[in-house]
Write a protein that holds these residues in place. Sequence first.
Motif, PDB file in Angstrom:
ATOM      1  N   HIS A  55      -4.371   7.703  -2.677  1.00  0.00           N
ATOM      2  CA  HIS A  55      -4.258   9.073  -2.684  1.00  0.00           C
ATOM      3  C   HIS A  55      -4.890   9.753  -1.495  1.00  0.00           C
ATOM      4  CE1 HIS A  55      -4.765  13.136  -5.352  1.00  0.00           C
ATOM      5  NE2 HIS A  55      -3.854  13.130  -4.383  1.00  0.00           N
ATOM      6  N   LYS A  56      -4.493   9.610  -0.384  1.00  0.00           N
ATOM      7  CA  LYS A  56      -4.779  10.314   0.833  1.00  0.00           C
ATOM      8  C   LYS A  56      -3.555  10.531   1.992  1.00  0.00           C
ATOM      9  CE  LYS A  56      -9.219   8.166   1.211  1.00  0.00           C
ATOM     10  NZ  LYS A  56      -9.939   7.050   0.965  1.00  0.00           N
ATOM     11  N   SER A  57      -3.758  11.304   2.868  1.00  0.00           N
ATOM     12  CA  SER A  57      -2.774  11.564   3.977  1.00  0.00           C
ATOM     13  C   SER A  57      -2.522  10.213   4.793  1.00  0.00           C
ATOM     14  CB  SER A  57      -3.126  12.723   4.878  1.00  0.00           C
ATOM     15  OG  SER A  57      -2.197  12.559   5.894  1.00  0.00           O
ATOM     16  N   HIS A  58      -1.684   9.856   5.065  1.00  0.00           N
ATOM     17  CA  HIS A  58      -0.994   8.568   5.717  1.00  0.00           C
ATOM     18  C   HIS A  58      -1.275   8.499   7.308  1.00  0.00           C
ATOM     19  CE1 HIS A  58       3.083  10.890   6.035  1.00  0.00           C
ATOM     20  NE2 HIS A  58       2.490  11.444   6.966  1.00  0.00           N
ATOM     21  N   ASP A  59      -2.021   9.557   7.790  1.00  0.00           N
ATOM     22  CA  ASP A  59      -2.340   9.676   9.299  1.00  0.00           C
ATOM     23  C   ASP A  59      -3.752   8.712   9.104  1.00  0.00           C
ATOM     24  OD1 ASP A  59      -3.337  12.151   7.720  1.00  0.00           O
ATOM     25  OD2 ASP A  59      -4.730  12.248   9.625  1.00  0.00           O
ATOM     26  N   LEU A  60      -4.324   8.280   7.949  1.00  0.00           N
ATOM     27  CA  LEU A  60      -5.460   7.623   7.744  1.00  0.00           C
ATOM     28  C   LEU A  60      -5.153   6.123   7.627  1.00  0.00           C
ATOM     29  CD1 LEU A  60      -7.554   9.978   5.588  1.00  0.00           C
ATOM     30  CD2 LEU A  60      -7.779   9.612   7.988  1.00  0.00           C
ATOM     31  N   ILE A  61      -3.852   6.042   7.846  1.00  0.00           N
ATOM     32  CA  ILE A  61      -3.187   4.578   7.506  1.00  0.00           C
ATOM     33  C   ILE A  61      -4.001   3.374   8.039  1.00  0.00           C
ATOM     34  CG2 ILE A  61      -1.586   4.698   9.339  1.00  0.00           C
ATOM     35  CD1 ILE A  61       0.474   3.003   7.395  1.00  0.00           C
ATOM     36  N   LEU A  62      -4.373   3.498   9.354  1.00  0.00           N
ATOM     37  CA  LEU A  62      -5.122   2.438   9.984  1.00  0.00           C
ATOM     38  C   LEU A  62      -6.434   2.328   9.443  1.00  0.00           C
ATOM     39  CD1 LEU A  62      -4.834   0.418  12.412  1.00  0.00           C
ATOM     40  CD2 LEU A  62      -5.448   2.160  14.008  1.00  0.00           C
ATOM     41  N   ASN A  63      -7.306   3.201   9.401  1.00  0.00           N
ATOM     42  CA  ASN A  63      -8.574   3.234   8.739  1.00  0.00           C
ATOM     43  C   ASN A  63      -8.648   2.587   7.338  1.00  0.00           C
ATOM     44  OD1 ASN A  63      -9.904   3.916  11.138  1.00  0.00           O
ATOM     45  ND2 ASN A  63     -10.147   6.101  10.160  1.00  0.00           N
ATOM     46  N   VAL A  64      -7.766   2.985   6.464  1.00  0.00           N
ATOM     47  CA  VAL A  64      -7.667   2.462   4.990  1.00  0.00           C
ATOM     48  C   VAL A  64      -7.198   1.137   5.136  1.00  0.00           C
ATOM     49  CG1 VAL A  64      -6.336   2.872   2.946  1.00  0.00           C
ATOM     50  CG2 VAL A  64      -6.846   5.105   4.369  1.00  0.00           C
ATOM     51  N   PHE A  87       0.592  -1.085  -0.097  1.00  0.00           N
ATOM     52  CA  PHE A  87       0.009   0.126  -0.001  1.00  0.00           C
ATOM     53  C   PHE A  87       0.936   1.178   0.045  1.00  0.00           C
ATOM     54  CE2 PHE A  87      -2.732  -3.450   1.747  1.00  0.00           C
ATOM     55  CZ  PHE A  87      -3.737  -3.118   1.243  1.00  0.00           C
ATOM     56  N   ALA A  88       0.678   2.125  -0.937  1.00  0.00           N
ATOM     57  CA  ALA A  88       1.399   3.296  -1.042  1.00  0.00           C
ATOM     58  C   ALA A  88       0.796   4.361  -0.879  1.00  0.00           C
ATOM     59  CB  ALA A  88       2.176   3.307  -2.519  1.00  0.00           C
ATOM     60  N   PHE A  89       0.990   5.469  -0.036  1.00  0.00           N
ATOM     61  CA  PHE A  89       0.326   6.773   0.299  1.00  0.00           C
ATOM     62  C   PHE A  89       0.915   7.771  -0.297  1.00  0.00           C
ATOM     63  CE2 PHE A  89      -2.924   5.580   3.567  1.00  0.00           C
ATOM     64  CZ  PHE A  89      -2.715   4.183   3.700  1.00  0.00           C
ATOM     65  N   ASP A  90       0.223   8.938  -0.789  1.00  0.00           N
ATOM     66  CA  ASP A  90       0.862  10.120  -1.040  1.00  0.00           C
ATOM     67  C   ASP A  90      -0.311  11.095  -1.217  1.00  0.00           C
ATOM     68  OD1 ASP A  90       3.883  10.946  -1.850  1.00  0.00           O
ATOM     69  OD2 ASP A  90       2.723  12.477  -1.952  1.00  0.00           O
ATOM     70  N   ILE A  91      -0.127  12.421  -0.545  1.00  0.00           N
ATOM     71  CA  ILE A  91      -1.011  13.338  -1.000  1.00  0.00           C
ATOM     72  C   ILE A  91      -0.978  14.076  -2.144  1.00  0.00           C
ATOM     73  CG2 ILE A  91      -1.553  13.861   1.599  1.00  0.00           C
ATOM     74  CD1 ILE A  91       0.422  16.147   1.435  1.00  0.00           C
ATOM     75  N   GLN A  92       0.139  13.679  -2.856  1.00  0.00           N
ATOM     76  CA  GLN A  92       0.143  14.500  -4.033  1.00  0.00           C
ATOM     77  C   GLN A  92       0.118  13.346  -5.196  1.00  0.00           C
ATOM     78  OE1 GLN A  92       3.162  17.735  -4.783  1.00  0.00           O
ATOM     79  NE2 GLN A  92       4.041  16.952  -2.852  1.00  0.00           N
TER      80      GLN A  92
END
Length: 203
Positions: free
Chosen positions: A90-99, A61-66
Amino acid sequence: MNFLNPVPVAVNNQSLRVTNLAWDFLKPIIKPGDIVVDATAGTGQDTLFLTQCVGETGHVFAFDIQAAALKQTQAVVEKNGFAGNITLVHKSHDLILNVLKQQGIKEQTVMAIMFNLGYFPGGDHAIITKVETTIKALNGALALLASGGLITICLYPGHSGGLEESEAVINWCEKLEKPFISHHFRTLNRKSPPTLAMIQRTR
Ligand SMILES: C[S@@+](CC[C@H](N)C(=O)[O-])C[C@H]1O[C@@H](n2cnc3c(N)ncnc32)[C@H](O)[C@@H]1O
């Protein structure tokens, strides 16, 4: 777990980079089939490394806001033939647990979570990781981390806002209690060098 064996390949006659050091610590830990996370996809190099480690049976799973960073990450993994085993978020990593929970991933099942903080090298250097979201993301990462797994955090105190973030992360790491062990690696004779913090969940 013996962290000195194998000897990190980042230690050669080149300047030792914390990004390479993170890979060297992760390589013996990540196995084919593992679930792992790149919390800051950026140019896609860490995501590519992780896809190669987990193979076709694992998942990244790869997160980035950009969007531009995720586009580059997708291109890099596709070029190298590893696009089948990743989910770009395409979301902020502070949502990692929920995502990850929404994707059916349970707590304490993720073997590696990489953070490479700061800005997207090819983009707007004013868009940076921030203390509040980084610490929230790290707390989510702790909940997801499997026994024997590793969180790596490359810290860049040299850019505006980077020192504050580095100090906040190190302070947070120092306060972690069992079953976690935190570590910090830094170059001694350079001004504001990038540093590497790591957290293990012990067995
Ligand atoms: C130093 S770069 C990452 C480098 C990358 N790991 C690589 O292999 O090239 C930092 C990245 O974090 C991203 N970022 C900033 N804030 C973020 C957030 N809250 N959640 C997820 N990514 C974020 C930036 O857009 C940037 O692409």
